[in-house]
Scaffold this active site. Structure first.
Site, PDB file in Angstrom:
ATOM      1  N   SER A 122       0.802  -1.149   0.085  1.00 51.41           N
ATOM      2  CA  SER A 122       0.028   0.037   0.030  1.00 51.41           C
ATOM      3  C   SER A 122       0.886   1.120   0.017  1.00 51.41           C
ATOM      4  CB  SER A 122      -1.015  -0.002   1.211  1.00 51.41           C
ATOM      5  OG  SER A 122      -0.346  -0.147   2.341  1.00 51.41           O
TER       6      SER A 122
ATOM      7  N   SER B 148       7.025   4.628  18.261  1.00 54.27           N
ATOM      8  CA  SER B 148       7.273   6.254  17.773  1.00 54.27           C
ATOM      9  C   SER B 148       7.284   7.106  18.933  1.00 54.27           C
ATOM     10  CB  SER B 148       6.279   6.650  16.695  1.00 54.27           C
ATOM     11  OG  SER B 148       6.743   8.055  16.533  1.00 54.27           O
TER      12      SER B 148
ATOM     13  N   TYR C  33      -2.846   8.846  14.473  1.00 53.61           N
ATOM     14  CA  TYR C  33      -1.687   7.660  14.109  1.00 53.61           C
ATOM     15  C   TYR C  33      -0.973   7.437  15.431  1.00 53.61           C
ATOM     16  CZ  TYR C  33       3.090   6.551  13.295  1.00 53.61           C
ATOM     17  OH  TYR C  33       4.546   6.096  13.261  1.00 53.61           O
TER      18      TYR C  33
ATOM     19  N   LYS D  79      -0.291   3.574  17.881  1.00 56.43           N
ATOM     20  CA  LYS D  79       0.974   3.282  18.348  1.00 56.43           C
ATOM     21  C   LYS D  79       0.742   2.884  19.908  1.00 56.43           C
ATOM     22  CE  LYS D  79       3.215   3.254  14.597  1.00 56.43           C
ATOM     23  NZ  LYS D  79       3.668   1.928  14.055  1.00 56.43           N
TER      24      LYS D  79
ATOM     25  N   ASN E 290       7.012  15.040   5.549  1.00 52.05           N
ATOM     26  CA  ASN E 290       7.966  15.071   6.546  1.00 52.05           C
ATOM     27  C   ASN E 290       9.196  16.241   5.973  1.00 52.05           C
ATOM     28  OD1 ASN E 290       7.138  11.927   7.066  1.00 52.05           O
ATOM     29  ND2 ASN E 290       7.142  13.339   8.658  1.00 52.05           N
ATOM     30  N   LEU E 291       9.801  16.632   6.715  1.00 53.08           N
ATOM     31  CA  LEU E 291      10.741  17.755   6.141  1.00 53.08           C
ATOM     32  C   LEU E 291      11.822  17.023   5.102  1.00 53.08           C
ATOM     33  CD1 LEU E 291      11.986  20.552   7.077  1.00 53.08           C
ATOM     34  CD2 LEU E 291      13.599  19.316   8.483  1.00 53.08           C
TER      35      LEU E 291
ATOM     36  N   PRO F 130      -0.193  22.890  12.813  1.00 50.60           N
ATOM     37  CA  PRO F 130      -0.859  22.399  14.132  1.00 50.60           C
ATOM     38  C   PRO F 130      -0.475  20.919  14.632  1.00 50.60           C
ATOM     39  CG  PRO F 130      -2.442  23.470  12.460  1.00 50.60           C
ATOM     40  CD  PRO F 130      -1.080  23.316  12.043  1.00 50.60           C
TER      41      PRO F 130
HETATM   42  P1  NAD Z   1       6.660   2.755   5.255  1.00 48.77           P
HETATM   43  O1  NAD Z   1       5.183   3.268   4.744  1.00 48.77           O
HETATM   44  O2  NAD Z   1       7.525   3.066   4.271  1.00 48.77           O
HETATM   45  O3  NAD Z   1       6.549   1.342   5.512  1.00 48.77           O
HETATM   46  C1  NAD Z   1       5.450   0.560   5.895  1.00 48.77           C
HETATM   47  C2  NAD Z   1       4.959  -0.555   5.148  1.00 48.77           C
HETATM   48  O4  NAD Z   1       3.857  -1.239   5.646  1.00 48.77           O
HETATM   49  C3  NAD Z   1       4.793  -0.239   3.617  1.00 48.77           C
HETATM   50  O5  NAD Z   1       5.548  -0.977   2.683  1.00 48.77           O
HETATM   51  C4  NAD Z   1       3.195  -0.732   3.578  1.00 48.77           C
HETATM   52  O6  NAD Z   1       2.890  -1.173   2.261  1.00 48.77           O
HETATM   53  C5  NAD Z   1       2.882  -1.696   4.621  1.00 48.77           C
HETATM   54  N1  NAD Z   1       1.717  -1.944   4.965  1.00 48.77           N
HETATM   55  C6  NAD Z   1       0.919  -1.157   5.695  1.00 48.77           C
HETATM   56  N2  NAD Z   1      -0.193  -1.680   6.257  1.00 48.77           N
HETATM   57  C7  NAD Z   1      -0.060  -2.863   5.702  1.00 48.77           C
HETATM   58  C8  NAD Z   1      -0.887  -4.132   6.109  1.00 48.77           C
HETATM   59  N3  NAD Z   1      -2.218  -4.008   6.873  1.00 48.77           N
HETATM   60  N4  NAD Z   1      -0.739  -5.240   5.640  1.00 48.77           N
HETATM   61  C9  NAD Z   1       0.625  -5.440   4.969  1.00 48.77           C
HETATM   62  N5  NAD Z   1       1.432  -4.436   4.823  1.00 48.77           N
HETATM   63  C10 NAD Z   1       1.018  -3.123   5.142  1.00 48.77           C
HETATM   64  O7  NAD Z   1       6.709   3.387   6.627  1.00 48.77           O
HETATM   65  P2  NAD Z   1       8.105   3.407   7.401  1.00 48.77           P
HETATM   66  O8  NAD Z   1       8.597   4.715   7.401  1.00 48.77           O
HETATM   67  O9  NAD Z   1       9.205   2.445   7.002  1.00 48.77           O
HETATM   68  O10 NAD Z   1       7.693   2.895   8.697  1.00 48.77           O
HETATM   69  C11 NAD Z   1       8.008   1.816   9.270  1.00 48.77           C
HETATM   70  C12 NAD Z   1       7.148   1.501  10.838  1.00 48.77           C
HETATM   71  O11 NAD Z   1       7.791   2.488  11.728  1.00 48.77           O
HETATM   72  C13 NAD Z   1       5.525   2.110  10.811  1.00 48.77           C
HETATM   73  O12 NAD Z   1       4.925   1.157  11.683  1.00 48.77           O
HETATM   74  C14 NAD Z   1       5.781   3.467  11.439  1.00 48.77           C
HETATM   75  O13 NAD Z   1       4.686   3.905  11.907  1.00 48.77           O
HETATM   76  C15 NAD Z   1       6.750   3.509  12.309  1.00 48.77           C
HETATM   77  N6  NAD Z   1       7.512   4.616  12.341  1.00 48.77           N
HETATM   78  C16 NAD Z   1       7.907   5.301  11.254  1.00 48.77           C
HETATM   79  C17 NAD Z   1       8.613   6.750  11.576  1.00 48.77           C
HETATM   80  C18 NAD Z   1       9.059   7.605  10.371  1.00 48.77           C
HETATM   81  O14 NAD Z   1       9.326   8.750  10.624  1.00 48.77           O
HETATM   82  N7  NAD Z   1       9.214   6.804   9.347  1.00 48.77           N
HETATM   83  C19 NAD Z   1       8.720   7.186  13.125  1.00 48.77           C
HETATM   84  C20 NAD Z   1       8.285   6.522  13.747  1.00 48.77           C
HETATM   85  C21 NAD Z   1       7.652   5.068  13.687  1.00 48.77           C
HETATM   86  N1  UFG Z   2       8.753  20.793   8.843  1.00 49.25           N
HETATM   87  C1  UFG Z   2       8.884  22.101   8.249  1.00 49.25           C
HETATM   88  N2  UFG Z   2       8.465  22.093   7.086  1.00 49.25           N
HETATM   89  C2  UFG Z   2       7.841  21.049   6.141  1.00 49.25           C
HETATM   90  C3  UFG Z   2       7.955  19.681   7.038  1.00 49.25           C
HETATM   91  C4  UFG Z   2       8.366  19.772   8.358  1.00 49.25           C
HETATM   92  O1  UFG Z   2       9.117  23.416   8.834  1.00 49.25           O
HETATM   93  O2  UFG Z   2       7.537  21.020   5.183  1.00 49.25           O
HETATM   94  C5  UFG Z   2       9.369  20.833  10.414  1.00 49.25           C
HETATM   95  C6  UFG Z   2       8.172  20.530  11.302  1.00 49.25           C
HETATM   96  O3  UFG Z   2       7.426  21.668  11.838  1.00 49.25           O
HETATM   97  C7  UFG Z   2       8.980  19.838  12.469  1.00 49.25           C
HETATM   98  C8  UFG Z   2      10.270  19.349  11.654  1.00 49.25           C
HETATM   99  O4  UFG Z   2      10.356  19.917  10.390  1.00 49.25           O
HETATM  100  O5  UFG Z   2       9.741  20.756  13.333  1.00 49.25           O
HETATM  101  C9  UFG Z   2      10.073  17.899  11.517  1.00 49.25           C
HETATM  102  O6  UFG Z   2       8.854  17.465  10.811  1.00 49.25           O
HETATM  103  P1  UFG Z   2       8.478  16.179  10.310  1.00 49.25           P
HETATM  104  O7  UFG Z   2       7.377  16.234   9.888  1.00 49.25           O
HETATM  105  O8  UFG Z   2       9.613  15.782   9.383  1.00 49.25           O
HETATM  106  O9  UFG Z   2       8.581  14.967  11.667  1.00 49.25           O
HETATM  107  P2  UFG Z   2       7.764  15.280  12.980  1.00 49.25           P
HETATM  108  O10 UFG Z   2       8.685  15.341  13.991  1.00 49.25           O
HETATM  109  O11 UFG Z   2       6.742  16.210  12.719  1.00 49.25           O
HETATM  110  O12 UFG Z   2       6.977  13.650  13.138  1.00 49.25           O
HETATM  111  C10 UFG Z   2       7.747  12.548  12.825  1.00 49.25           C
HETATM  112  C11 UFG Z   2       6.886  11.628  12.038  1.00 49.25           C
HETATM  113  C12 UFG Z   2       5.920  10.988  13.179  1.00 49.25           C
HETATM  114  C13 UFG Z   2       6.568  10.515  14.250  1.00 49.25           C
HETATM  115  C14 UFG Z   2       7.553  11.691  14.741  1.00 49.25           C
HETATM  116  C15 UFG Z   2       8.406  11.194  15.992  1.00 49.25           C
HETATM  117  O13 UFG Z   2       6.015  11.974  10.882  1.00 49.25           O
HETATM  118  O14 UFG Z   2       5.051  10.055  12.609  1.00 49.25           O
HETATM  119  O15 UFG Z   2       8.515  11.953  13.827  1.00 49.25           O
HETATM  120  O16 UFG Z   2       9.167   9.968  15.382  1.00 49.25           O
HETATM  121  F1  UFG Z   2       5.850  10.256  15.343  1.00 49.25           F
END
Ligand code: NAD
Ligand code: UFG
Length: 333
Positions: free
Chosen positions: A34, A124, A148, A152, A198-199, A291
């Site tokens: 997905s 997370s 979200y 978690k 994300n940034l 926000p």
């Molecule tokens: P990602 O979206 O690249 O990988 C997640 C994968 O899960 C995808 O390949 C998607 O196709 C698959 N998936 C989703 N729902 C599914 C389902 N029901 N059955 C089978 N496959 C499914 O995301 P990521 O950045 O690699 O994150 C991996 C994990 O780490 C996630 O659980 C995410 O919430 C957690 N996490 C990510 C971040 C981040 O910033 N990337 C931060 C903290 C935690």
């Molecule tokens: N930011 C900008 N401009 C953008 C995107 C982000 O200024 O276009 C800023 C945000 O305000 C923040 C920083 O960049 O200060 C990081 O933002 P991200 O969106 O990259 O990351 P967050 O810390 O908001 O959140 C991420 C994941 C969450 C996770 C969290 C902690 O998206 O799922 O890190 O792991 F929960």
């Protein structure tokens, strides 16, 4: 040792699969694609010489999940699969609860039925909500600010209850801070659909000319330069945190670790480092705060260091260089 990596074609899962394979683990991947592509399996093979066995399944469905355990002797599971976009989780909360929670419950039930009770879960830093101070330790109060994050926190609680009810469970909850960067080969990396939230992926698209400019969300936070501060961690270091966790899974119970560097960088520090390391321009404009954003978030990573023997090795330059390296590689194709 055979490890089932759910979400293994995704961003963090694919990097972890590579590190596991390179250390001799047998990796099986389950993903519904997905938010990822089957071609990632070829990239993993290009890097490691091994193409992992792949199950295209949705983990919310019991029968296909059972099939994996019937056909393979799985020793441990690393559960990455899930939906992760904070903004989207406000638009589609039911989808987030169903997908993330149902898949996590179905997986645990099927694992228990097959006598596999070693599980690592991708949690997370979002479970700390608005932390009272930084750096954040594992024993800080937990709360969430979006659906979200609530998935978690709920899954953490479900898994903790499982381990309380059945002392054979060995569960590790890994709380990631902000993973960025890509594999040094440039073959796998972060590949978000559409406009990134994300940034780092946003910066990459601005540098590549695909997006006009970065919006810096607020410069009036109580931080050194007024922009938000986060704990950015190289995805390869994060992947190695999973390897360390697998290797230390000896004691039953629930084990919780922050995976972060312990150092915070502001948005402007990231932009400046990216421009300098890669010799590119990232035009930006200061806009209103987003926000739900908090001013500062960075880890106290001491527990992972002392108990897992893991700490990060790669710095901000590596993170910026590898993120751009992956993007340039993709543009060439
Ligand atoms: P990602 O979206 O690249 O990988 C997640 C994968 O899960 C995808 O390949 C998607 O196709 C698959 N998936 C989703 N729902 C599914 C389902 N029901 N059955 C089978 N496959 C499914 O995301 P990521 O950045 O690699 O994150 C991996 C994990 O780490 C996630 O659980 C995410 O919430 C957690 N996490 C990510 C971040 C981040 O910033 N990337 C931060 C903290 C935690
Ligand atoms: N930011 C900008 N401009 C953008 C995107 C982000 O200024 O276009 C800023 C945000 O305000 C923040 C920083 O960049 O200060 C990081 O933002 P991200 O969106 O990259 O990351 P967050 O810390 O908001 O959140 C991420 C994941 C969450 C996770 C969290 C902690 O998206 O799922 O890190 O792991 F929960």
């Amino acid at each position: 040792m055979t490890i089932l990596v759910t979400g293994g074609t995704g961003y963090i899962g694919s990097h972890t699969a590579v590190e596991l394979i390179e250390r001799g683990y047998e990796v099986i991947i389950a993903d519904n694609l997905s938010n990822s592509s089957e071609s990632v399996l070829d990239r993993i093979e290009e890097i490691t010489g091994v193409k992992p066995k792949f199950y295209l399944i949705d983990l919310t469905e019991r029968e296909p999940t059972e099939k994996i355990f019937e056909e393979n002797k799985i020793d441990a599971v690393i559960h990455f699969a899930g939906l992760k976009a904070v903004g989207e989780s406000w638009q589609k909360p039911a989808l987030y609860y169903r997908n993330n929670i149902t898949s996590s419950v179905v997986l645990a039930e099927v694992m228990a039925e097959h006598g596999c009770k070693k599980l690592i879960f991708s949690s997370s830093a979002t479970v700390y909500g608005e932390p009272k101070s930084v750096p954040i330790s594992e024993d800080f109060p937990l709360s969430t600010t979006n659906p979200y994050g609530t998935t978690k926190l709920m899954i953490e609680k479900i898994y903790t209850d499982l381990a309380t009810s059945d002392k054979e469970w060995n569960i590790t909850l890994l709380r990631y801070f902000n993973p960025i960067g890509a594999h040094k080969s440039g073959l796998i990396g972060e590949n978000p659909n559409g406009i990134p939230n994300n940034l780092m992926p946003y910066i990459v698209k601005v540098a590549a000319g695909e997006l006009y400019q970065l919006s810096v969300f607020g410069n009036d936070y109580p931080t050194p330069d007024g922009t938000g501060v986060r704990d950015y961690i190289h995805v390869t270091d994060l992947a190695l945190g999973h390897v360390a966790s697998i290797e230390k899974m000896t004691e039953p119970g629930v084990h919780i670790f922050n995976l972060g560097t312990g150092k915070g960088y502001s948005v402007l520090e990231i932009v400046n480092a990216f421009e300098k390391v890669n010799g590119v321009k990232v035009p930006y404009v200061i806009t209103a705060r987003r926000p739900g954003d908090i001013p500062m978030c960075y880890a106290n990573p001491d527990k992972a260091k002392s108990e897992l023997g893991w700490e990060t090795k790669l710095g901000l330059e590596d993170m910026c260089r590898s993120a751009w390296g992956y993007a340039v590689n993709k543009l060439k194709k």
